[in-house]
Design an enzyme around this catalytic site. Structure first.
Site, mmCIF file in Angstrom:
data_model
loop_
_atom_site.group_PDB
_atom_site.id
_atom_site.type_symbol
_atom_site.label_atom_id
_atom_site.label_comp_id
_atom_site.label_asym_id
_atom_site.label_seq_id
_atom_site.Cartn_x
_atom_site.Cartn_y
_atom_site.Cartn_z
ATOM 1 N N GLU A 38 67.344 -92.019 64.498
ATOM 2 C CA GLU A 38 67.157 -92.948 63.390
ATOM 3 C C GLU A 38 67.895 -94.265 63.640
ATOM 4 O O GLU A 38 67.377 -95.365 63.454
ATOM 5 C CB GLU A 38 67.677 -92.330 62.084
ATOM 6 N N SER B 3 62.167 -93.479 54.108
ATOM 7 C CA SER B 3 63.343 -94.332 53.973
ATOM 8 C C SER B 3 63.607 -94.617 52.494
ATOM 9 O O SER B 3 63.792 -93.683 51.712
ATOM 10 C CB SER B 3 63.145 -95.609 54.799
ATOM 11 N N HIS C 217 64.072 -94.749 63.625
ATOM 12 C CA HIS C 217 63.654 -94.834 62.223
ATOM 13 C C HIS C 217 62.286 -95.511 62.125
ATOM 14 O O HIS C 217 62.049 -96.534 62.752
ATOM 15 C CB HIS C 217 64.703 -95.664 61.475
#
Length: 526
Positions: free
Chosen positions: A316, A195, A410
């Site tokens: 995600e 990320s 995610h």
């Protein structure tokens, strides 16, 4: 394990450029925690580039995690899924090392981990990021704290940009210079992040000041990118307005730290990858980041000879929309949400129409989520793999969480990468019963990549091989979801809309849709 390692009184020691440190043996590997790589970034050093730590005499105890960077806590909706320890103290520019052999002659591969958290949250103390399994398997694992939020990424007229990224560069230099004493090979450093940590790793790969320091890199759910400077300035001005102070580093440094964090949390309450809005980010600064990192890497100007491992999770967006019931709310907004997605992704009607044609049963939230995921992650990573001359391997994590609604969201893959699926903090996101075989397969791939540059499947080429980590054995698929990628390559790009007096103009219509979506989501989140 040697007899000395089995003795609870035995403590491994190593020498850094600033003094000796004493760690612990845990489960057969040596662990050193809380080692300072730079001086505390407060007082006269606040909002400034990192400075070297003060050397110390004797042997410094490195048995506990050091202070974490100042940060607001996660909201209640996200805290049920994500853990974020808060350790007070000013000496927050520190790192941790797990090594199987703190021996200068070992010359083992090194994995340097940059945590995620939108550049506003996260730390190296999150239990999911424990590096013992990497050390067990012959890789020296290093995890790093760096400045966050306005302290690390505020944009001011009286301070250098990107101090948080400069912290990471200082840590990379420290590791390159010192890791040999802990058994690592400074010529085999794999820079790895997820990320915001992956975005940071990409920026460092492209930075002239970091060339030659990294042999390999892993970009998990984050592409190399630079944020719009005005977007970051708006975040700083929004905080300054609430605090009733000038938008300068000098004025911000005079504010009580807890008040600053509360104000930051309030100012960024509606910012998210799906909704956009003012947010902190890495900016082009003419120095550390002289140009857009993605373009620098695509052009081949940087990171020549660096092997890349890049990937994403299948769903995600579900971590961004499921907490607080936002998925259902976006579904109900329907056309407004789709118009907002077009504004967020700077595209015309061709792209959402293409997604609806490819997935006619998908609701508005799934279409919006996949559009934004592809725009932010899959498209730039595909572009990078296609363009650069070096070796790249791509993957998709597709195993769905056992918790309702999250899917393969995610950050779900992190417990598999670190082989920490059994810790409670991993189960907060994965639920009970994560498959042990999948954990071993994914962790082994990262170990192999750090050691050799080959995670165990075909490198990227014209057939677009992607390793799928999902239910059952991992397998390689060729061109999965290339149809969606092709939508972006053929559709015209629409510039980001600016305020327009005529609400009937397309740009103003989309901007209004985004504002309506943010207000609607904000009402629910409060």
């Amino acid at each position: 394990m040697t007899a000395d390692q089995a003795n609870p009184e035995f403590r491994p020691e190593a020498t850094t450029p600033y003094g000796a440190v004493r760690g612990r043996y845990e489960h057969g590997v040596a662990v050193f925690r809380g080692i300072p790589y730079a001086a505390p970034p407060f007082g006269p050093r606040r909002f400034r580039p990192p400075q070297p730590p003060e050397p110390w005499d004797g042997v410094r105890d490195a048995g506990a995690f050091g202070p974490t960077a100042p940060k607001p806590p996660y909201s209640e909706a996200f805290a049920q899924y994500l853990s974020d320890p808060d350790i007070p103290g000013d000496d927050c520019l520190n790192l941790n090392i797990w090594t199987p052999a703190p021996d200068p002659g070992a010359r083992l591969p090194v994995l340097l981990w940059l945590h995620g958290g939108a550049l506003t949250r996260g730390s190296s103390a999150v239990p999911v990021y424990g590096g013992a399994s990497f050390a067990r398997d012959g890789v020296v694992c290093v995890s790093v704290n760096y400045r966050l939020g306005v302290e690390g990424y505020g944009l001011f007229p009286d301070a250098p940009p990107n101090p948080g990224l400069r912290d990471q560069l200082a840590a990379l230099h420290w590791v390159h210079d010192a890791i040999g004493a802990f058994g690592g090979d400074p010529d085999r450093i794999t820079l790895c992040g997820q990320s915001a940590g992956a975005i940071s790793a990409g920026a460092l790969l492209a930075a002239p000041a970091a060339q030659g320091l990294v042999r390999r890199a892993v970009l998990q759910s984050g592409p190399p990118e630079a944020s719009d400077r005005e977007k970051v300035r708006r975040m700083v001005r929004r905080m300054a307005g609430r605090l009733k102070i000038p938008a300068t580093a000098e004025a911000f440094a005079a504010v009580d730290r807890d008040l600053l964090l509360r104000t930051q949390a309030e100012a960024g309450r509606l910012s998210s990858p799906v909704l956009g809005g003012p947010a902190f980010g890495i900016v082009v600064d003419g120095d550390l980041v002289p140009r857009d990192p993605l373009q620098a890497l695509i052009d081949g100007d940087a990171a020549q000879g660096v092997d890349l491992l890049m990937g994403w999770t299948r769903d995600e967006y579900r971590l961004w929309l499921v907490p607080g019931g936002l998925l259902e709310r976006v579904d109900r907004l329907g056309p407004v949400a789709l118009a907002g997605a077009m504004a967020r992704c700077h595209t015309g009607h061709e792209v959402p129409r293409g997604y609806r044609a490819l997935h006619p049963d998908a609701g508005a939230a799934e279409t919006v989520g996949q559009m934004v995921t592809d725009h932010l992650l899959r498209v730039p990573l595909h572009r990078l793999a296609d363009a650069r001359p070096g070796t790249s391997h791509l993957y998709e994590f597709a195993w769905p969480s056992r918790l309702p609604g999250l899917g393969a969201c995610h950050a779900l893959e992190l417990g598999f990468v670190f082989d920490t699926g059994d810790v409670p903090e991993s189960k907060k996101l994965a639920g009970e019963g994560a498959p042990r075989d999948l954990c071993e397969a994914m962790h082994t791939a990262w170990v192999r990549f750090a050691a050799t540059g080959n995670p165990g499947w075909q490198a990227w080429d014209a057939s677009h091989p992607v390793r799928i980590f999902g239910d059952g054995d991992p397998y390689t698929a060729y061109g999965p979801r290339d149809a969606e990628i092709n939508l972006w390559s053929t559709a015209p790009t629409v510039p980001e809309p600016t305020p327009a007096p005529d609400i009937r103009a397309p740009g103003a219509e989309w901007a209004a849709a985004v504002r309506r979506l943010r207000r609607s989501v904000g009402t629910r989140r409060r």
